[in-house]
Design an enzyme around this catalytic site. Structure first.
Site, mmCIF file in Angstrom:
data_model
loop_
_atom_site.group_PDB
_atom_site.id
_atom_site.type_symbol
_atom_site.label_atom_id
_atom_site.label_comp_id
_atom_site.label_asym_id
_atom_site.label_seq_id
_atom_site.Cartn_x
_atom_site.Cartn_y
_atom_site.Cartn_z
ATOM 1 N N CYS A 70 13.542 -1.370 14.582
ATOM 2 C CA CYS A 70 13.939 0.349 14.819
ATOM 3 C C CYS A 70 15.661 0.346 15.100
ATOM 4 O O CYS A 70 16.536 -0.268 15.797
ATOM 5 C CB CYS A 70 13.186 0.382 16.371
ATOM 6 N N HIS B 29 -6.762 7.285 12.555
ATOM 7 C CA HIS B 29 -6.336 6.349 11.936
ATOM 8 C C HIS B 29 -5.012 5.756 12.253
ATOM 9 O O HIS B 29 -4.870 4.469 11.792
ATOM 10 C CB HIS B 29 -7.093 5.280 11.595
ATOM 11 N N THR C 268 -17.579 7.334 3.801
ATOM 12 C CA THR C 268 -17.046 6.034 5.104
ATOM 13 C C THR C 268 -18.103 5.512 4.908
ATOM 14 O O THR C 268 -19.876 5.665 4.613
ATOM 15 C CB THR C 268 -17.074 6.604 5.792
ATOM 16 N N SER C 269 -17.856 3.790 5.108
ATOM 17 C CA SER C 269 -19.521 2.977 5.147
ATOM 18 C C SER C 269 -20.338 3.180 6.897
ATOM 19 O O SER C 269 -20.825 2.338 6.876
ATOM 20 C CB SER C 269 -18.692 1.029 5.002
ATOM 21 N N VAL D 209 -5.934 6.688 6.085
ATOM 22 C CA VAL D 209 -3.962 6.676 6.310
ATOM 23 C C VAL D 209 -3.274 7.025 5.700
ATOM 24 O O VAL D 209 -1.966 6.667 5.552
ATOM 25 C CB VAL D 209 -3.723 5.392 7.332
ATOM 26 N N ASP D 210 -3.476 7.466 4.049
ATOM 27 C CA ASP D 210 -3.203 8.352 2.667
ATOM 28 C C ASP D 210 -2.472 9.790 3.196
ATOM 29 O O ASP D 210 -1.468 8.952 2.141
ATOM 30 C CB ASP D 210 -3.825 7.777 1.404
ATOM 31 N N ARG E 211 1.019 -1.294 0.092
ATOM 32 C CA ARG E 211 -0.039 -0.018 -0.115
ATOM 33 C C ARG E 211 1.643 1.249 0.300
ATOM 34 O O ARG E 211 0.787 2.194 -0.827
ATOM 35 C CB ARG E 211 -0.599 0.080 1.006
ATOM 36 N N CYS F 222 16.705 0.832 18.979
ATOM 37 C CA CYS F 222 17.264 -0.316 19.749
ATOM 38 C C CYS F 222 16.393 -1.358 19.204
ATOM 39 O O CYS F 222 16.666 -2.418 19.370
ATOM 40 C CB CYS F 222 15.256 -0.242 21.160
ATOM 41 N N CYS G 196 7.908 2.200 16.748
ATOM 42 C CA CYS G 196 8.543 0.993 17.202
ATOM 43 C C CYS G 196 7.992 0.282 18.341
ATOM 44 O O CYS G 196 6.550 0.702 18.855
ATOM 45 C CB CYS G 196 10.119 1.408 18.414
HETATM 46 C C1 BJW Z 1 -17.736 6.271 -2.668
HETATM 47 C C2 BJW Z 1 -16.655 6.489 -3.075
HETATM 48 C C3 BJW Z 1 -16.762 7.317 -4.448
HETATM 49 C C4 BJW Z 1 -16.408 4.495 -2.784
HETATM 50 N N1 BJW Z 1 -17.280 8.918 -3.913
HETATM 51 N N2 BJW Z 1 -18.094 6.774 -1.996
HETATM 52 C C5 BJW Z 1 -16.137 -6.663 18.129
HETATM 53 C C6 BJW Z 1 -14.210 -6.897 19.125
HETATM 54 C C7 BJW Z 1 -13.558 -6.154 19.106
HETATM 55 C C8 BJW Z 1 -13.727 -4.785 18.466
HETATM 56 C C9 BJW Z 1 -15.346 -4.371 18.581
HETATM 57 C C10 BJW Z 1 -16.246 -5.204 18.285
HETATM 58 N N3 BJW Z 1 -17.236 -4.662 18.054
HETATM 59 C C11 BJW Z 1 -16.788 -3.432 17.795
HETATM 60 C C12 BJW Z 1 -15.475 -3.064 17.753
HETATM 61 C C13 BJW Z 1 -14.876 -2.215 17.300
HETATM 62 C C14 BJW Z 1 -13.823 -2.217 16.684
HETATM 63 C C15 BJW Z 1 -15.221 -1.716 15.476
HETATM 64 O O1 BJW Z 1 -16.207 -0.717 14.404
HETATM 65 N N4 BJW Z 1 -15.216 -2.806 14.574
HETATM 66 C C16 BJW Z 1 -16.278 -3.380 13.776
HETATM 67 C C17 BJW Z 1 -16.037 -3.418 12.426
HETATM 68 C C18 BJW Z 1 -17.556 -4.003 14.512
HETATM 69 N N5 BJW Z 1 -13.240 -0.985 16.396
HETATM 70 C C19 BJW Z 1 -12.410 -0.793 16.816
HETATM 71 O O2 BJW Z 1 -11.919 -1.834 17.384
HETATM 72 C C20 BJW Z 1 -11.529 0.673 16.907
HETATM 73 N N6 BJW Z 1 -10.687 0.814 17.993
HETATM 74 C C21 BJW Z 1 -11.942 0.885 19.823
HETATM 75 O O3 BJW Z 1 -12.691 0.752 19.667
HETATM 76 O O4 BJW Z 1 -10.660 0.320 20.852
HETATM 77 C C22 BJW Z 1 -11.271 0.362 21.728
HETATM 78 C C23 BJW Z 1 -11.732 -1.143 22.405
HETATM 79 C C24 BJW Z 1 -10.524 -1.403 22.852
HETATM 80 C C25 BJW Z 1 -10.641 -2.615 22.830
HETATM 81 C C26 BJW Z 1 -11.417 -4.137 22.313
HETATM 82 C C27 BJW Z 1 -12.295 -3.301 22.137
HETATM 83 C C28 BJW Z 1 -12.218 -1.751 20.903
HETATM 84 C C29 BJW Z 1 -10.071 0.931 16.362
HETATM 85 C C30 BJW Z 1 -11.039 1.011 15.087
HETATM 86 C C31 BJW Z 1 -9.258 1.044 13.720
HETATM 87 C C32 BJW Z 1 -9.750 0.918 11.983
HETATM 88 N N7 BJW Z 1 -9.039 0.923 11.680
HETATM 89 C C33 BJW Z 1 -8.781 0.619 9.959
HETATM 90 C C34 BJW Z 1 -7.769 -0.273 9.344
HETATM 91 C C35 BJW Z 1 -6.313 0.999 9.715
HETATM 92 C C36 BJW Z 1 -4.632 1.089 9.358
HETATM 93 C C37 BJW Z 1 -5.217 0.226 7.491
HETATM 94 O O5 BJW Z 1 -5.679 1.207 6.714
HETATM 95 O O6 BJW Z 1 -4.658 -0.932 7.349
HETATM 96 O O7 BJW Z 1 -8.960 1.820 9.968
HETATM 97 S S1 BJW Z 1 -10.504 -0.510 9.717
HETATM 98 C C38 BJW Z 1 -10.525 0.305 8.029
HETATM 99 O O8 BJW Z 1 -11.705 0.459 8.177
HETATM 100 C C39 BJW Z 1 -9.818 1.318 8.408
HETATM 101 C C40 BJW Z 1 -10.853 2.850 8.104
HETATM 102 O O9 BJW Z 1 -10.086 4.223 8.310
HETATM 103 C C41 BJW Z 1 -12.211 1.968 8.726
HETATM 104 C C42 BJW Z 1 -13.039 2.457 7.745
HETATM 105 O O10 BJW Z 1 -13.383 2.256 6.627
HETATM 106 P P1 BJW Z 1 -13.825 3.327 5.304
HETATM 107 O O11 BJW Z 1 -13.085 4.248 5.220
HETATM 108 O O12 BJW Z 1 -15.521 3.783 5.643
HETATM 109 O O13 BJW Z 1 -13.704 2.543 4.347
HETATM 110 P P2 BJW Z 1 -14.874 1.579 3.921
HETATM 111 O O14 BJW Z 1 -13.768 0.757 2.170
HETATM 112 O O15 BJW Z 1 -15.465 0.774 4.879
HETATM 113 O O16 BJW Z 1 -15.818 2.298 2.871
HETATM 114 C C43 BJW Z 1 -15.938 2.962 1.532
HETATM 115 C C44 BJW Z 1 -17.094 3.928 1.574
HETATM 116 O O17 BJW Z 1 -16.445 4.879 -0.349
HETATM 117 C C45 BJW Z 1 -18.251 3.087 1.475
HETATM 118 O O18 BJW Z 1 -19.034 3.305 1.661
HETATM 119 C C46 BJW Z 1 -18.193 2.931 -0.481
HETATM 120 O O19 BJW Z 1 -19.673 3.547 -0.481
HETATM 121 C C47 BJW Z 1 -17.719 4.684 -0.728
HETATM 122 N N8 BJW Z 1 -17.498 4.942 -1.771
HETATM 123 N N9 BJW Z 1 -15.422 5.431 -3.116
HETATM 124 C C48 BJW Z 1 -17.815 8.562 -2.435
HETATM 125 N N10 BJW Z 1 -15.967 7.480 -4.997
HETATM 126 ZN ZN ZN Z 2 12.808 1.307 19.561
#
Ligand code: BJW
Ligand code: ZN
Length: 258
Positions: free
Chosen positions: A157, A129, A198-199, A113-114, A79, A160, A137
């Site tokens: 790192c 995010h 965003t979804s 993250v881009d 990526r 370290c 590290c």
């Molecule tokens: C267009 C278009 C165009 C296309 N024009 N539109 C059960 C177990 C554990 C955790 C959980 C659980 N239930 C809930 C949780 C919490 C969890 C969560 O939300 N899970 C759900 C999925 C159920 N969240 C977390 O864990 C978060 N932390 C947290 O809650 O901490 C407290 C905690 C601690 C300990 C335990 C539990 C909780 C952290 C969330 C981190 C998300 N990270 C990612 C990866 C980042 C790194 C990387 O890039 O690799 O972030 S996941 C991924 O999804 C990324 C994105 O930022 C994020 C959102 O996705 P996004 O941006 O919405 O993209 P898409 O693809 O989903 O949607 C694209 C949209 O665009 C679509 O709607 C299209 O239609 C549209 N589109 N082209 C306009 N041209």
């Molecule tokens: Zn280090």
């Protein structure tokens, strides 16, 4: 019924959205992967999505990284390499214009993250995010901007010699506290929240939409399709952000106030 781009009332939806923005003294924007799709970056979910061939828990959790850091780094290095070849699009640029209109009363909260918002020229960007352009590290406080340059298969790192990781937020990890509280504050204080590409499935980010409603802000959604948030928003504009946002921002300069 919500006005939809491409239907007869697309005109009405745009005008209404523009008037909400124009009536607001503070504006917040929440973006997701969809805004970068027209730059050529894959989104996460759905057809052709980054995770179509892979399970989320294989690449985007701390557990996955602990089990197989090489596989996780392969995913992120691909990526990062991709990023070297892409440019911000008209959607990113429209948000730069919007920030220029509102100045300090504008916050751009991104789940992406881009780094394309900053590349386009947006200033007040809250990366809730993290960033794929930064590494940190796993053991010590070392954290550094590495842009999109190629990294070793398994980078270590400089201080370290422990394993480095991308400075992004994986599932089950906490969001960066200061940035997150700034994002919440911006949403609480705004009179209009613009939600783009965003979804609305990942929390706590998606919860910002409800927070805006609770604080009486108007919510505008721009997406190719309906999301779990669509029912509750004030205006849903169904269309590509690279087309809808420039048209919307153009109208903010001319729409009559409500
Ligand atoms: C267009 C278009 C165009 C296309 N024009 N539109 C059960 C177990 C554990 C955790 C959980 C659980 N239930 C809930 C949780 C919490 C969890 C969560 O939300 N899970 C759900 C999925 C159920 N969240 C977390 O864990 C978060 N932390 C947290 O809650 O901490 C407290 C905690 C601690 C300990 C335990 C539990 C909780 C952290 C969330 C981190 C998300 N990270 C990612 C990866 C980042 C790194 C990387 O890039 O690799 O972030 S996941 C991924 O999804 C990324 C994105 O930022 C994020 C959102 O996705 P996004 O941006 O919405 O993209 P898409 O693809 O989903 O949607 C694209 C949209 O665009 C679509 O709607 C299209 O239609 C549209 N589109 N082209 C306009 N041209
Ligand atoms: Zn280090």
């Amino acid at each position: 019924m919500h006005p939809h781009v491409g239907e007869s009332d697309w005109e009405e939806g745009l005008e209404q959205a523009a008037s909400f923005l124009k009536a607001a003294s503070r504006v917040a924007v929440l973006t997701g992967a969809g805004i970068s799709a027209e730059s050529g970056l894959a989104t996460f979910r759905g057809q052709g999505g980054l995770w179509e061939g892979q399970r989320v828990e294989d690449v985007a959790t701390p557990r996955a990284f602990a089990r197989d850091p090489r596989q996780v780094w392969r995913f992120y290095n691909l990526r990062r390499a991709n990023l070297a070849e892409v440019q911000p699009n008209a959607g990113h640029r429209a948000l730069v214009d919007l920030e220029q209109r509102f100045g300090d009363d504008f916050a751009l909260i991104t789940q992406n993250v881009d780094g394309l918002h900053q590349a386009a020229g947006s200033v007040n960007v809250l990366e809730i995010h993290g960033s794929i352009r930064r590494v940190r590290c796993t053991e010590c406080p070392y954290i550094v901007e590495r842009g999109v340059e190629a990294l070793p298969d398994l980078p270590h790192c400089e201080k370290c010699n422990s394993l480095l990781r991308p400075d992004v937020v994986w599932f089950e990890e906490m969001l960066p506290a200061t940035i997150w509280s700034r994002a919440e504050l911006a949403v609480v204080r705004c009179q209009c929240l613009l939600v783009v590409g965003t979804s609305a499935m990942v929390y706590p980010a998606a919860g910002l939409i409800a927070t805006a409603h609770e604080h009486k802000a108007r919510v505008i959604e721009v997406n190719l399709q309906a999301t779990p948030a669509t029912q509750g928003v004030d205006v849903s504009l169904l269309g590509p952000s690279g087309t809808v946002l420039p048209e919307l921002v153009r109208r903010v300069a001319t729409a009559p106030p409500l």
